[in-house]
Each structure stands twice: as structure tokens, then as C-alpha cells.
Design a protein around this motif. Structure first.
Motif, short mmCIF file in Angstrom:
data_model
loop_
_atom_site.label_atom_id
_atom_site.label_comp_id
_atom_site.label_asym_id
_atom_site.label_seq_id
_atom_site.Cartn_x
_atom_site.Cartn_y
_atom_site.Cartn_z
N LEU A 89 1.01 -1.11 0.03
CA LEU A 89 0.04 0.17 0.00
C LEU A 89 0.81 1.28 -0.12
CD1 LEU A 89 -2.88 1.26 0.42
CD2 LEU A 89 -2.60 1.48 2.69
N SER A 90 0.59 2.22 -0.94
CA SER A 90 1.03 3.34 -0.81
C SER A 90 -0.08 4.42 -0.71
CB SER A 90 1.89 3.98 -2.00
OG SER A 90 3.07 3.03 -2.01
N LEU A 91 0.05 5.57 0.19
CA LEU A 91 -1.05 6.64 0.53
C LEU A 91 -0.72 7.86 -0.08
CD1 LEU A 91 -3.40 7.39 1.84
CD2 LEU A 91 -2.26 7.65 3.90
N GLY A 92 -1.18 8.46 -0.83
CA GLY A 92 -1.12 9.92 -1.40
C GLY A 92 -2.11 10.86 -0.93
N VAL A 93 -1.88 12.14 -0.46
CA VAL A 93 -2.80 13.07 0.09
C VAL A 93 -2.74 14.17 -0.42
CG1 VAL A 93 -2.68 11.78 2.53
CG2 VAL A 93 -1.19 13.55 2.16
N GLY A 94 -3.80 15.20 -0.22
CA GLY A 94 -3.77 16.38 -1.11
C GLY A 94 -4.58 17.27 -0.58
#
Length: 305
Positions: A89-94
């Protein structure tokens, strides 16, 4: 040449989504990303369902907007998903955009850089399963380690402008771009991101460039479609700034549109500019368009293997 899929349309039905993730994995794509839109399945939940059934591919949730949930809540959800995804899992936030935040959720879009910095200062230790005792100007968090059995997912930040790129370099594992041209990646994005990471004593950041892709012989029709699909984006200040840096009018000048050779050349330009991954946002008016685009990208993955 590390290529990933950035899911381009709403996901309404889990089984078809799982099938597409499996097809991307079988074709050799390095990653599969799904944004957390307000009109489709939850990205972390969808990946937690798909991942155990589809081995061997990085699974990215992103971009997840930060305004709608506290970083402790997002960390809890991400760690729960990570616990069943074997470290994939990788998590990208913005922060997304001001029009979306204020129109969709009715939340004031105020002090976004401060809000994001504090969000990351909480979320990073949460994902590392460390206790958090934090009091900032806008956010507070007090919690023990949430899920010690879960592997820590890498954390990436959606970043375009100078301040957000510096924040990505100093407070995350890298940056995710969208609709940013290769000249801008080379002259603006890569130097700022790398310098910020170095100054913070962090490892070299990963840079992922998301880009719309349409493999077609009718370039003019493809440009018109891209211009229509992303018309509003040209009026959003942070994307308008990227178009201006690239010296183009809008998304129709950034999207990769053309035959197989043109797509290959366009993708190579991003890697030459400093991107570590290109996340391909397939688009088109027909299923024929989408099938040809996926076939073109699959062939490029095979060539790079």
C-alpha cells in the motif's frame, strides 16, 4: 520506465475494479492508483478488497483529500488496509482545489499550507505506528500507536507549486503531480523537491507524474476531448500556474495524445525530466479508445522489462 495506472473513471462496482487491477498486474504495470473521489467507492476500502486477490503490484490510494477526515482517522484506515496488503500500500494525500473543497464539502479553504504541514506532522508518525502528542495552530492529536501489526505505508503529497513541493520534500516520501508538463518537471518540480528533501536530511524523494493518455490517430479529436474534460482546471490557480510555466494554454497541450510512437516519446520525456514513475490516466470517448490506449501502454511496459 516504470508505468502505473491511475484509474480514470468512477468506480461503481468492486468486481470490475478488481478485474482491472488484476489485468494491470498481469500486464506488468508497476502500480495501480485510485483517487478518493466523492462519487465512487472509497479508495482504501477498494484496495483492501482487491489486494489480497491480486498479488505483486503496488496499490496506491490517492489522492485522498485531507479536509474531510482527521489525520488520526485517515491513519487508522490506511493502517487497516496496509495490514492486509503485504507492504504494497502507498498513500497519497492532497489539499485538492479551493472550488472543490468549498463547493462539495462547504469547508473554508483557509491556510492550506499550514493545514497540510500539520496534517503530515501528525500522519507520518501515525503511519509509522508511533504515539502522537501534537498541538498545532490548526490541528491537535493525542493517541498511542494505532495498529502495531501493520506495515508502514509510504506517504506521498500531491504537489504542484513551490510551497507544496518543498513540503513534499521535507515532510513526505515524495510528490504526485497531475497535468504538469515535462519542461516544468525538469526546471521547477525536480529541483525544488530534491533540494527540500536534502535540506531536511530525508532520502531522495520519489516523483510520480500523473498524465492523461489517449492512443489515437485522430489527434485533433483527442485534443478537443481533453480540453472539454479538463476545461475547469485551467481556471484553478495552481493548475493555471503549471500551464503557464510549461508555456501552454491548457490540458489539451499537456495530455499525451497520438499514436503509439507519440505516446512512447511523450512518456520518455517525463522520465528524462526526472520522474521516477508515470501514472497513466487513460481517457477516451469509446471502449475502443480505452482498449487501444491500454494495449499501447502494455507494450511499453513489456519493452521496458
Amino acid at each position: 520506465m516504470r508505468l502505473g495506472i491511475l484509474r480514470s473513471n468512477g468506480v461503481w462496482e468492486i468486481e470490475s475494479f478488481v478485474d482491472d487491477v488484476a489485468a494491470a498486474a498481469d500486464a506488468g504495470f508497476s502500480s495501480y492508483w485510485i483517487p478518493n473521489l466523492d462519487v465512487q467507492v472509497d479508495s482504501l476500502m477498494a484496495l483492501a478488497i482487491a489486494g489480497p486477490r491480486v498479488p505483486g503490484i503496488e496499490l496506491g490510494a490517492g489522492i485522498v483529500p485531507v479536509w474531510t477526515q482527521h489525520p488520526l482517522a485517515l491513519g487508522q484506515a490506511a493502517l487497516t488496509a496496509a495490514s492486509v496488503l503485504d507492504g504494497r500500500l502507498s498513500l497519497g494525500v492532497g489539499i485538492v482545489s479551493k472550488p472543490a473543497v468549498e463547493h462539495t464539502w462547504g469547508i473554508p479553504f483557509e491556510r492550506p499550507i499550514t493545514f497540510m504541514r500539520e496534517y503530515l506532522e501528525i500522519l507520518h508518525p501515525v503511519l509509522a505506528n508511533k504515539p502522537v502528542h501534537y498541538t498545532g495552530q490548526l490541528l491537535t492529536a493525542r493517541a498511542p500507536a494505532i495498529l502495531p501489526v501493520a506495515p508502514e505505508p509510504p506517504l506521498y503529497l500531491a504537489a504542484l507549486g513551490t510551497q507544496m513541493l518543498r513540503l513534499a520534500g521535507s515532510h513526505s516520501d515524495g510528490a504526485i503531480l497531475f497535468l504538469t508538463g515535462p519542461k516544468t518537471v525538469a526546471n521547477h518540480t525536480t529541483p525544488l523537491l530534491s533540494a527540500a528533501a536534502k535540506a531536511a536530511g530525508r532520502p531522495a524523494p520519489r516523483l510520480m507524474a500523473g498524465i492523461p493518455v489517449l492512443c489515437t490517430d485522430d489527434v485533433e479529436a483527442g485534443r478537443k476531448l481533453a480540453g472539454k474534460k479538463y476545461a475547469a482546471w485551467a481556471s484553478w490557480p495552481h493548475y493555471r500556474a503549471m500551464f503557464d510555466l510549461e508555456g501552454v494554454n491548457g490540458a489539451e497541450d499537456i495530455a499525451l495524445i497520438g499514436n503509439e510512437a507519440a505516446i512512447r516519446d511523450g512518456l520518455r520525456a517525463y522520465f528524462a525530466a526526472g520522474a521516477d514513475d508515470v501514472l497513466c490516466y487513460e481517457f477516451g470517448e469509446t471502449q475502443t479508445d480505452l482498449r487501444r490506449t491500454r494495449a499501447c501502454l502494455t507494450e511499453l511496459v513489456k519493452e521496458a522489462a
